[in-house]
Design a protein around this motif. Sequence first.
Motif, PDB file in Angstrom:
ATOM      1  N   ALA A   6       0.846  -1.203   0.000  1.00 21.96           N
ATOM      2  CA  ALA A   6       0.000   0.000   0.000  1.00 21.96           C
ATOM      3  C   ALA A   6       0.876   1.245   0.000  1.00 21.96           C
ATOM      4  O   ALA A   6       0.610   2.224  -0.717  1.00 21.96           O
ATOM      5  CB  ALA A   6      -0.928  -0.015   1.212  1.00 21.96           C
ATOM      6  N   GLY A   7       1.966   1.230   0.825  1.00 25.50           N
ATOM      7  CA  GLY A   7       2.896   2.351   0.877  1.00 25.50           C
ATOM      8  C   GLY A   7       3.540   2.581  -0.489  1.00 25.50           C
ATOM      9  O   GLY A   7       3.714   3.735  -0.923  1.00 25.50           O
ATOM     10  N   GLN A   8       3.892   1.466  -1.140  1.00 19.66           N
ATOM     11  CA  GLN A   8       4.501   1.565  -2.467  1.00 19.66           C
ATOM     12  C   GLN A   8       3.532   2.209  -3.465  1.00 19.66           C
ATOM     13  O   GLN A   8       3.911   3.083  -4.247  1.00 19.66           O
ATOM     14  CB  GLN A   8       4.861   0.153  -2.967  1.00 19.66           C
ATOM     15  N   ARG A   9       2.284   1.746  -3.394  1.00 22.41           N
ATOM     16  CA  ARG A   9       1.291   2.296  -4.320  1.00 22.41           C
ATOM     17  C   ARG A   9       1.080   3.793  -4.071  1.00 22.41           C
ATOM     18  O   ARG A   9       0.958   4.597  -4.998  1.00 22.41           O
ATOM     19  CB  ARG A   9      -0.032   1.539  -4.206  1.00 22.41           C
ATOM     20  N   LEU A  10       1.054   4.169  -2.784  1.00 26.54           N
ATOM     21  CA  LEU A  10       0.900   5.585  -2.445  1.00 26.54           C
ATOM     22  C   LEU A  10       2.100   6.387  -2.973  1.00 26.54           C
ATOM     23  O   LEU A  10       1.943   7.489  -3.536  1.00 26.54           O
ATOM     24  CB  LEU A  10       0.759   5.738  -0.924  1.00 26.54           C
ATOM     25  N   LEU A  50      -7.007   1.123   5.323  1.00 26.17           N
ATOM     26  CA  LEU A  50      -5.872   2.045   5.435  1.00 26.17           C
ATOM     27  C   LEU A  50      -6.307   3.310   6.161  1.00 26.17           C
ATOM     28  O   LEU A  50      -7.437   3.773   6.012  1.00 26.17           O
ATOM     29  CB  LEU A  50      -5.367   2.427   4.036  1.00 26.17           C
ATOM     30  N   ARG A  51      -5.386   3.804   6.960  1.00 23.10           N
ATOM     31  CA  ARG A  51      -5.592   5.136   7.547  1.00 23.10           C
ATOM     32  C   ARG A  51      -4.296   5.912   7.325  1.00 23.10           C
ATOM     33  O   ARG A  51      -3.201   5.334   7.320  1.00 23.10           O
ATOM     34  CB  ARG A  51      -5.893   5.025   9.043  1.00 23.10           C
ATOM     35  N   LEU A  52      -4.477   7.184   7.176  1.00 22.16           N
ATOM     36  CA  LEU A  52      -3.300   8.026   6.936  1.00 22.16           C
ATOM     37  C   LEU A  52      -3.283   9.129   7.983  1.00 22.16           C
ATOM     38  O   LEU A  52      -4.312   9.753   8.259  1.00 22.16           O
ATOM     39  CB  LEU A  52      -3.389   8.625   5.524  1.00 22.16           C
ATOM     40  N   PHE A  53      -2.118   9.311   8.575  1.00 15.87           N
ATOM     41  CA  PHE A  53      -1.957  10.344   9.604  1.00 15.87           C
ATOM     42  C   PHE A  53      -0.942  11.360   9.114  1.00 15.87           C
ATOM     43  O   PHE A  53       0.071  10.996   8.495  1.00 15.87           O
ATOM     44  CB  PHE A  53      -1.479   9.722  10.912  1.00 15.87           C
ATOM     45  N   ASP A  54      -1.224  12.586   9.430  1.00 16.10           N
ATOM     46  CA  ASP A  54      -0.296  13.664   9.100  1.00 16.10           C
ATOM     47  C   ASP A  54       0.788  13.668  10.152  1.00 16.10           C
ATOM     48  O   ASP A  54       0.502  13.774  11.348  1.00 16.10           O
ATOM     49  CB  ASP A  54      -1.076  14.993   9.113  1.00 16.10           C
ATOM     50  N   GLY A  55       2.013  13.503   9.786  1.00 14.72           N
ATOM     51  CA  GLY A  55       3.086  13.478  10.761  1.00 14.72           C
ATOM     52  C   GLY A  55       3.512  12.060  11.060  1.00 14.72           C
ATOM     53  O   GLY A  55       3.201  11.127  10.326  1.00 14.72           O
ATOM     54  N   ARG A 100      -0.784  -1.980  11.841  1.00 16.25           N
ATOM     55  CA  ARG A 100       0.637  -1.856  11.506  1.00 16.25           C
ATOM     56  C   ARG A 100       0.840  -0.467  10.901  1.00 16.25           C
ATOM     57  O   ARG A 100      -0.079   0.070  10.260  1.00 16.25           O
ATOM     58  CB  ARG A 100       1.070  -2.906  10.473  1.00 16.25           C
ATOM     59  N   GLU A 101       2.005   0.079  11.084  1.00 21.02           N
ATOM     60  CA  GLU A 101       2.252   1.433  10.582  1.00 21.02           C
ATOM     61  C   GLU A 101       3.524   1.483   9.741  1.00 21.02           C
ATOM     62  O   GLU A 101       4.443   0.689   9.957  1.00 21.02           O
ATOM     63  CB  GLU A 101       2.401   2.442  11.735  1.00 21.02           C
ATOM     64  N   GLU A 102       3.520   2.417   8.844  1.00 19.74           N
ATOM     65  CA  GLU A 102       4.713   2.665   8.041  1.00 19.74           C
ATOM     66  C   GLU A 102       4.835   4.175   7.839  1.00 19.74           C
ATOM     67  O   GLU A 102       3.832   4.856   7.611  1.00 19.74           O
ATOM     68  CB  GLU A 102       4.580   1.954   6.686  1.00 19.74           C
ATOM     69  N   ARG A 103       6.060   4.675   7.942  1.00 17.15           N
ATOM     70  CA  ARG A 103       6.293   6.117   7.784  1.00 17.15           C
ATOM     71  C   ARG A 103       6.625   6.428   6.315  1.00 17.15           C
ATOM     72  O   ARG A 103       7.325   5.664   5.648  1.00 17.15           O
ATOM     73  CB  ARG A 103       7.473   6.569   8.637  1.00 17.15           C
ATOM     74  N   LEU A 104       6.108   7.548   5.889  1.00 18.65           N
ATOM     75  CA  LEU A 104       6.407   8.012   4.537  1.00 18.65           C
ATOM     76  C   LEU A 104       6.940   9.436   4.642  1.00 18.65           C
ATOM     77  O   LEU A 104       6.375  10.260   5.376  1.00 18.65           O
ATOM     78  CB  LEU A 104       5.134   8.034   3.677  1.00 18.65           C
ATOM     79  N   HIS A 105       8.002   9.726   3.955  1.00 18.69           N
ATOM     80  CA  HIS A 105       8.557  11.090   3.942  1.00 18.69           C
ATOM     81  C   HIS A 105       8.607  11.546   2.497  1.00 18.69           C
ATOM     82  O   HIS A 105       9.179  10.871   1.647  1.00 18.69           O
ATOM     83  CB  HIS A 105       9.964  11.107   4.550  1.00 18.69           C
ATOM     84  N   ALA A 137       6.017  14.458   6.577  1.00 18.03           N
ATOM     85  CA  ALA A 137       5.976  13.054   7.031  1.00 18.03           C
ATOM     86  C   ALA A 137       4.528  12.598   7.129  1.00 18.03           C
ATOM     87  O   ALA A 137       3.656  13.350   7.577  1.00 18.03           O
ATOM     88  CB  ALA A 137       6.648  12.934   8.396  1.00 18.03           C
ATOM     89  N   TRP A 138       4.284  11.407   6.675  1.00 20.66           N
ATOM     90  CA  TRP A 138       2.976  10.778   6.815  1.00 20.66           C
ATOM     91  C   TRP A 138       3.148   9.444   7.519  1.00 20.66           C
ATOM     92  O   TRP A 138       4.191   8.805   7.434  1.00 20.66           O
ATOM     93  CB  TRP A 138       2.337  10.495   5.440  1.00 20.66           C
ATOM     94  N   THR A 139       2.098   9.052   8.197  1.00 20.95           N
ATOM     95  CA  THR A 139       2.078   7.702   8.782  1.00 20.95           C
ATOM     96  C   THR A 139       0.931   6.943   8.139  1.00 20.95           C
ATOM     97  O   THR A 139      -0.232   7.357   8.251  1.00 20.95           O
ATOM     98  CB  THR A 139       1.867   7.748  10.311  1.00 20.95           C
ATOM     99  N   LEU A 140       1.301   5.898   7.456  1.00 18.55           N
ATOM    100  CA  LEU A 140       0.273   5.058   6.822  1.00 18.55           C
ATOM    101  C   LEU A 140      -0.010   3.886   7.760  1.00 18.55           C
ATOM    102  O   LEU A 140       0.907   3.163   8.154  1.00 18.55           O
ATOM    103  CB  LEU A 140       0.775   4.535   5.473  1.00 18.55           C
ATOM    104  N   GLN A 141      -1.253   3.785   8.100  1.00 16.52           N
ATOM    105  CA  GLN A 141      -1.608   2.721   9.059  1.00 16.52           C
ATOM    106  C   GLN A 141      -2.496   1.683   8.369  1.00 16.52           C
ATOM    107  O   GLN A 141      -3.396   2.018   7.599  1.00 16.52           O
ATOM    108  CB  GLN A 141      -2.373   3.305  10.246  1.00 16.52           C
ATOM    109  N   LEU A 142      -2.202   0.422   8.716  1.00 19.82           N
ATOM    110  CA  LEU A 142      -3.023  -0.683   8.201  1.00 19.82           C
ATOM    111  C   LEU A 142      -3.853  -1.209   9.368  1.00 19.82           C
ATOM    112  O   LEU A 142      -3.303  -1.613  10.391  1.00 19.82           O
ATOM    113  CB  LEU A 142      -2.114  -1.800   7.683  1.00 19.82           C
ATOM    114  N   LEU A 143      -5.157  -1.176   9.215  1.00 24.24           N
ATOM    115  CA  LEU A 143      -6.045  -1.651  10.290  1.00 24.24           C
ATOM    116  C   LEU A 143      -6.633  -3.003   9.892  1.00 24.24           C
ATOM    117  O   LEU A 143      -7.105  -3.161   8.760  1.00 24.24           O
ATOM    118  CB  LEU A 143      -7.198  -0.674  10.479  1.00 24.24           C
TER     119      LEU A 143
END
Length: 633
Positions: free
Chosen positions: A62-66, A239-244, A267-272, A277-283
Amino acid sequence: MSLRRRLLRWRARWRRGPHLAQGLPWAILLLGLMLSLGLWSHEREEAEQALQRDLDAALHAAGQRLSHRLDALQQVLSAVHALAQTQEPVLTGRSLDEARLGRFMEALPLGAEHAGLEGLALVRWMPGRAVDDKASPRALLGPLLPGPGQLGQPPDLWREALLQPALQRAWESGQVALSPALDLRSWRLGRSLGFVLVQPLFRSFPDGGRRLESWVLAPVALAALMDPLQAQMPRGLSLRLFDGEGLQDPPQIYPAAAVPARGQRHREERLHRGGQAWTLQLLVQPDYAPLTRLGEPLVLGLLGGLGSLLLALLAWALAGSRERAQALAQRMTRALRESEQRWAFALEGAGDGVWDWDMRADALVTTARWKALMGWSLAAGEPRLVQMLPLVHPDDHVQLRQRLRDCIQGGPGTFEVEYRVRAEGGGWRWLLARGRIVERDEGGDPLRMIGTLSDIDARRQSEAQIHFLARHDPLTELANRAHFSERLQQALAHARRYRESLGLILVDLDRFKPVNDIHGHAVGDELLQAMARRLKAAVRETDVVGRIGGDEFLVLLCGPVSRESARHVAEKIYNLVAQPLQLGDLSLELTCSVGLAMYPEDGEDEHSLKKAADDAMYASKRAGRLLLGTTGG
Ligand SMILES: Nc1nc2c(ncn2[C@@H]2O[C@H](COP(=O)(O)OP(=O)(O)OP(=O)(O)O)[C@@H](O)[C@H]2O)c(=O)[nH]1
């Protein structure tokens, strides 16, 4: 109970062995539960790790696709940047303006990977002004894509706290910068919550310097960007996306409303990207299929536990049944032994011996009383059947064998026989043996026989006594009239058959009455007894002497006998009776009258023969001397 006694009891129980049967089910249960627990724990860990790997892979994808989406959007800005470079204002005197940007955008081949791009806006930097000047910069254009409509009075984007850092970052770095999430509607940049990609455009000078001229903003709607990504997620994953870089603060920016349940897996993954910075969360939702795999180890463990329990129960049942069978066998053996003991005791108490004959093994088991009755030494152990026969009176062998054979060979299954064995003080003792077949094989052949042995000697003696008294004169013990008659008839039948002769002698004491009268009846009795002995002494043992009246005797000379021999016996009797008789101090002398009759000459039956003897005797009495053969002889 003292400790020592407890230990001794425990040791005794341990030696007996049932501890194994008792402990085995528990050992199986414990081992089975431990194995099940270990298996469950291992499988759960494996399943958990597999799930985490799946989740990590899904999140990473999902992070890759984003990232690819952002790359695609950035490429649009790169293209704008390239366009601005080709329209170098320094050389051409023309800077990038709204019209050219619009044409560029219209020509852009936008695809699905550009979803969310709301438009492009050109923000012109007013040269010569300070960056923090309130009057500049201004957003001038937009949108160039179908969107919220032509911007009116350009907003002062520099004053926007959320946007200004991105503008400044892009200016300083010369690279695309991302803004935090913001409401695009507030700045008429879009129709929803989104973010802005900022591309700085610089104007170069011949001296090598350059100056910021404008920014191109690409507002992107978050929902339009993220929804396709969410649609590609496997069922049960959202998916959830957090700012920061946190999950609480700064806030969730996608989706608009989604509150995870407590304890929900994530699970979470950071994106810069572009300084942002974004935090991509998998629920993980409850309907995520691999979650069910987490339940499998538990089922496996439960099945293992259940299996262990069943095995333990089986072991318990088997061990229990063995113990119960042993206990039952012991009880039955005890009951049988007690029953046998009672039976043997009762019979022994009644004076009977007991025997048990295993016919297959030809083994005889007898009680002490049996051995005593049979005259078998206790020390000699148990006798065999063949050893028993020599103890029995030879005359009883045939009968004993016959009865036993009849019983074994299809008889009623019981037998009863009386026989004699050697008595202790000599002579013979009468015994009664009774037996019954108690076990047969499938073919009906006897296998085992049990029985009793009773001492019937007293009974037999008493019977013999009664029998004797019934047939003999109690005073002289000679055959009485009835018995003599019986013997005479037997002898006559025999003589008739074998054509033999018989002799019948009648003896009558002379003047016996005076003896009674003078000396008394007791003397008379003694005299009669003495005469009886003399008569018996005068004849053979096979001859019969009977007393048929007070002082009358009959002598049967069994055949073959000649008249001469019979006369000789008669004379002998006559002479013997005439012998003086000493009874204590008393000396007596007595004569007798004798009559002889011969079969068949003088009579052919009992009556005629007796009568002939009687006649002969009276003839003698009348003559006062021995007359033999005067009547027919
Ligand atoms: N002591 C004794 N006397 C008996 C017994 N039975 C019969 N007598 C007696 O024996 C006698 C027999 O009688 P008789 O034969 O008439 O007497 P007898 O003196 O022998 O006469 P003859 O035969 O004619 O010489 C009787 O007196 C009976 O009482 C007995 O058992 N014991």
